[in-house]
Design a protein around this motif. Structure first.
Motif, short mmCIF file in Angstrom:
data_model
loop_
_atom_site.label_atom_id
_atom_site.label_comp_id
_atom_site.label_asym_id
_atom_site.label_seq_id
_atom_site.Cartn_x
_atom_site.Cartn_y
_atom_site.Cartn_z
N HIS A 85 0.84 -1.20 0.00
CA HIS A 85 0.00 0.00 0.00
C HIS A 85 0.87 1.25 0.00
CE1 HIS A 85 -1.47 3.37 2.53
NE2 HIS A 85 -2.47 3.31 1.68
N PHE A 86 0.42 2.26 -0.72
CA PHE A 86 1.11 3.55 -0.72
C PHE A 86 0.07 4.65 -0.80
CE2 PHE A 86 0.39 2.58 -5.16
CZ PHE A 86 0.13 3.80 -5.75
N LEU A 87 0.45 5.83 -0.35
CA LEU A 87 -0.41 7.01 -0.49
C LEU A 87 0.03 7.85 -1.67
CD1 LEU A 87 -2.71 8.81 0.48
CD2 LEU A 87 -1.10 9.88 2.09
N HIS A 88 1.34 8.19 -1.73
CA HIS A 88 1.85 9.05 -2.80
C HIS A 88 2.95 8.40 -3.64
CE1 HIS A 88 -0.45 12.34 -1.17
NE2 HIS A 88 0.19 12.31 -0.01
N ASN A 89 3.75 7.53 -3.03
CA ASN A 89 4.98 7.06 -3.68
C ASN A 89 4.75 5.82 -4.53
OD1 ASN A 89 7.63 6.67 -4.42
ND2 ASN A 89 8.45 6.97 -2.36
N GLU A 90 4.06 6.01 -5.65
CA GLU A 90 3.74 4.89 -6.53
C GLU A 90 4.99 4.24 -7.11
OE1 GLU A 90 0.85 3.75 -10.33
OE2 GLU A 90 1.14 5.86 -9.75
N ALA A 91 5.97 5.07 -7.50
CA ALA A 91 7.19 4.54 -8.11
C ALA A 91 7.90 3.59 -7.14
CB ALA A 91 8.11 5.67 -8.52
N GLN A 101 -2.94 1.99 -4.18
CA GLN A 101 -2.98 3.33 -3.59
C GLN A 101 -4.23 3.47 -2.73
OE1 GLN A 101 -5.07 6.17 -4.00
NE2 GLN A 101 -3.69 7.58 -2.93
N GLY A 102 -4.10 4.22 -1.66
CA GLY A 102 -5.27 4.47 -0.82
C GLY A 102 -4.94 5.40 0.32
N ASP A 103 -5.97 6.09 0.80
CA ASP A 103 -5.86 6.95 1.97
C ASP A 103 -6.49 6.20 3.14
OD1 ASP A 103 -6.06 8.80 3.97
OD2 ASP A 103 -7.15 10.31 2.80
N VAL A 104 -5.67 5.71 4.05
CA VAL A 104 -6.18 4.87 5.14
C VAL A 104 -6.96 5.65 6.17
CG1 VAL A 104 -4.39 3.11 4.87
CG2 VAL A 104 -4.01 5.03 6.45
N THR A 105 -7.03 6.99 6.04
CA THR A 105 -7.86 7.77 6.94
C THR A 105 -9.25 8.02 6.35
OG1 THR A 105 -7.20 9.97 6.10
CG2 THR A 105 -5.78 8.94 7.77
N SER A 106 -9.54 7.41 5.20
CA SER A 106 -10.82 7.58 4.53
C SER A 106 -11.51 6.23 4.36
CB SER A 106 -10.62 8.22 3.14
OG SER A 106 -11.73 8.01 2.30
N ALA A 107 -12.73 6.10 4.88
CA ALA A 107 -13.46 4.84 4.78
C ALA A 107 -13.70 4.46 3.32
CB ALA A 107 -14.79 4.94 5.52
#
Length: 253
Positions: A37-43, A63-69
């Motif tokens: 899992h990553f938020l910004h660092n796809e590379a 990719q995902g924001d773990v602070t968002s349901a």
């Protein structure tokens, strides 16, 4: 005897981070397919996937924001489509607070961000992934806590508050899902040596002087405990808060 995770799939949130990268690599070395899992660092996530596939396992970057349901739900749907529902969750991602300040000076938003990234991350992940573990009758939920939660040092209130909230949540979860042979545990690192410190060492003499083993732990030592808790070797451990800090923090009985 060895740690064998062949046939299992693990999801590591914050998988591109300082500790997350080594967790990803170690789980893959033990035979697990790993979702990075990553938020910004796809590379970086894609690079990790290529690295772990050399161990003969499957890798996947998500990719995902773990602070968002909703973001976690979307992540779960993508994971299910592309690699299958994970057997092992490592809730490692966290919002970092810098600089730490006294309660009287800390911004309200810092407490909110810690609650979202520590407590609500695990609520969202549990709701998204534990039902499938229950169906299979096997699962591992591993939350990364910190020695700071027990130490409660001055100027660390936002971070400590989030991590102590996490502690209450996952202990309760352990009691709720244990009957399904799903274990829920916490690993609590101390101030750990990672690639960032190796590249730019800082003065740690004062900290080391408080550690009974007289040294700082390494990212690999944290990942080793993650792999153990993820495996069948830990099948009768649940609800535990496991410090990996050289004895600096010793939970009482």
């Amino acid at each position: 005897m060895k740690i064998d995770l062949e046939g299992k799939t693990a999801l590591v949130t914050g998988g591109t981070g300082e500790l997350g990268r080594v967790m990803v690599q170690t789980l893959a070395e033990c035979g697990a397919n790993v979702i990075v899992h990553f938020l910004h660092n796809e590379a970086k996530a894609e690079q990790l996937v290529r690295e772990i596939e050399q161990f003969g396992v499957r890798g996947n970057a998500v990719q995902g924001d773990v602070t968002s349901a909703e973001s976690v739900r979307q992540m779960a749907r993508k994971v299910e489509r592309e690699i299958g529902s994970p057997d092992i969750i490592v809730a490692n991602a966290v919002v970092q607070i810098h600089p730490w300040q006294s309660v009287l000076d800390e911004d309200f938003e810092d407490y909110e961000s810690q609650f979202k990234s520590c407590v609500m991350q695990s609520v969202y992940l549990a709701k998204a992934f534990i039902p499938s573990m229950i169906e299979r009758g096997w699962g591992r939920y591993i939350a990364i806590n910190t020695e700071c939660a027990m130490e409660a040092a001055a100027n660390s209130s936002a971070y400590v508050t989030g991590k102590r909230g996490l502690d209450g949540l996952v202990r309760t979860l352990a009691k709720e899902v244990g009957k399904h042979q799903v274990t829920v545990n916490q690993i609590a690192p101390g101030w750990t040596i990672s690639d960032r410190y190796r590249a730019e060492p800082t003065n740690d003499e004062a900290y080391v002087a408080t550690v009974p083993l007289n040294r700082r732990g390494t990212d690999q030592e944290i990942a080793n405990v993650v792999a153990f808790i993820a495996s069948d070797l830990s099948s009768y451990i649940t609800g535990a808060y496991i410090p990996v800090c050289g004895g600096r923090i010793m939970p009482g009985i």
